[in-house]
Scaffold this motif. Structure first.
Motif: not given
Length: 523
Positions: A177, A281-284, A345-346, A348-349, A383, A386, A389
């Motif tokens: 990242n 997809r669960y990163k945030f 993620p969408e 957050v973006r 995006h 990677p 947060p």
């Protein structure tokens, strides 16, 4: 046939070498000749030879400089053989450090050259064989991960990998990242990723087999058989945490590892791969976790929601007001919201883009150019590579900090232009009911700031400047007309004649009547 380029500034030496042996008998063909290192670079870039045989001493660019330049540019990766004289031994030593395959002493011995070619041909053939074998295996792994294989095909692949096809398998995704933008940083990041691969392999010990799957410049995958759980509590979670610990501590904050759903047999590993990708997809949602396993993704659904409109509005307002402290606080709240409300993620973006566009609108309203912001492209394109947060938050902070500085500069420039317009406006409209507050409102400025800027620019306070204009105009009228004092007061912007007289005396040291009488006394 393998391609060779001959490099020597002496044409007779080149021609002599060309006819010394039958190159084709050893699997080589002469693809080109060059007079010096610079000419050789162009040929190497164009022909991509397998082997370069170069004299060590040449004008313009010598043999060692040629090797160094090719290595630095990365345009090709040929093998090198250096030709040197007895007096060039120190250069030959350096050539060995440069990784050349061999060096030949002048005059070149036919047998020695032949043995060198045989050995290098063997090296090249083995590299091709390894590459082809790896390519074939990669294609098999791609089919497995895409779900395009049956149990029989999976068994064949397992045999090639040294696995038992009927055991459980789990797919782990290792993600690099926060790579800074720029080619130099990208190359450095690639180096780090290779180091992480080695660390991951070492985690399992030499006796355990793990297959590395290439996934791109930022990630790689591991197909892990269940017998790799030995000594780790027979837990995929424990294995993932061990992988995290294997990353060097100073780089650990930049890594995320995800595990998919364990698969019953190698033929079913595609499902493990798919669920590992889902875990990314669960990163945030799990912002503090460096390892996210399939089981964690079952705990909560991701939310596809918009950022609170009030929070967005306050952030944009803080940028407009150049309040860096408030910006930092609100960004912290944004990222806390991403985690607490399990933002997809969408979402957050969308939230980041919405805030960035709000800042851009401010810049445009102030007649600035958002292209001046070097941090704009990274924050808009975050995006595409990677980001953790924390990494995204730093990127966003950088953008806001640069934007605040740029907006402050635009405000100064705009104020400089506006203050001239304000002065002209006062001079043209001094008869109106003017005040610092009314003018500040007309020019969209803070009254206190306007007063300070006016004094700094013209060395006089706004009220004194306006009074002086009115008094000077009143003096002209007293000299040239027979208007009464109250009429002159009204003409120059005073609604009260007594107040006008007081202010006139304050500037001139005498009342309007006394000023008029002094003019008559001179006649």
């Amino acid at each position: 046939m393998k391609k060779i380029i001959l490099v020597d500034d002496e044409i007779f030496a080149r021609k002599g070498l060309l006819g010394l042996i039958s190159w084709n008998d050893y699997g080589f063909e002469i693809a080109g000749e060059a007079n010096d290192g610079e000419e050789a670079i162009q040929l190497i870039e164009e022909l991509r030879p397998d082997l370069v045989i170069s004299d060590i001493r040449m004008p313009v660019m010598d043999g060692l400089s040629l090797i160094g330049e090719i290595r630095d540019r990365g345009i090709a990766s040929p093998k090198f053989v250096i030709i040197s004289g007895y007096g060039d031994f120190k250069y030959a030593q350096q050539a060995v450090r440069f990784g050349v395959q061999d060096f030949l002493l002048k005059p070149i011995d036919e047998e020695e050259l032949a043995q060198t070619l045989i050995r290098i041909k063997g090296v090249l053939d083995r590299e091709v064989s390894r590459h082809d074998s790896r390519q074939s295996l990669n294609l098999r792994l791609e089919r497995l991960l895409a779900g395009e294989s049956d149990p029989g095909y999976a068994r064949e692949t397992a045999n090639l990998l040294g696995f038992r096809a009927d055991q459980d398998f789990c797919y782990f995704l290792v993600e690099r990242n926060n790579t800074p933008f720029g080619s130099a940083s990208e190359a450095e990041a690639q180096q780090r990723l290779s180091g992480w691969k080695r660390a991951a392999a070492e985690t399992f010990g030499q006796s355990l087999k793990v297959t590395v799957c290439e996934q791109g410049v930022s990630t790689f995958g591991l197909i892990v058989p269940s017998d790799s759980l030995t000594g780790l509590g027979k837990s995929w979670q424990a294995l993932g945490e061990a992988l995290v610990r294997a990353i060097p501590e100073e780089e650990r904050a930049e890594v995320r590892i995800y595990a998919g759903k364990p698969a019953k047999g190698l033929h079913a590993v595609a499902e493990s791969y798919r669920t590992a990708k889902k875990a990314v997809r669960y990163k945030f949602a799990f912002a503090d976790s460096r390892f996210i396993g399939y089981e964690q993704t079952l705990e909560a659904e991701l939310n596809y929601v918009e950022l609170d409109a009030k929070l967005h509005a306050r952030l944009v307002e803080s940028v407009e007001e150049s309040d860096a402290g408030s910006c930092a606080h609100l960004v912290d709240r944004m990222f806390e919201t991403f985690c607490r409300e399990r933002f997809a993620p969408e979402s957050v973006r969308s939230a980041i883009a919405r805030c960035v566009l709000g800042v851009i609108s401010i810049v445009r309203e102030m007649e600035g150019a958002e292209q001046e912001l070097s941090s704009l492209k990274p924050v808009l394109d975050w995006h595409e590579e990677p980001h953790t947060p924390d990494g995204l938050k730093r990127l966003f902070h950088t953008f806001l900090t640069e934007s605040l500085a740029y907006i402050a500069e635009l405000r100064k420039e705009k104020a400089k232009g506006d203050i001239c317009k304000i002065k002209s406006y006062i001079e043209a409209n001094y008869r109106e009911n003017l005040s610092l507050k009314s003018i500040a409102k007309k020019f969209y400025m803070n009254p206190v700031y306007l007063g300070q800027l006016f004094k700094k620019t013209y060395g006089v306070y706004f009220n004194d400047f306006l009074l002086n204009i009115r008094v000077q105009e009143a003096k002209k009228l007293l000299r040239k007309t027979d208007l009464r004092v109250y009429e002159i007061a009204s003409y120059v912007g005073f609604s009260n004649a007594d107040y006008f007289a007081t202010q006139f005396e304050k500037v001139e040291g005498k009342t309007p009547t006394e000023y008029k009488n002094s003019l008559l006394a001179k006649n």
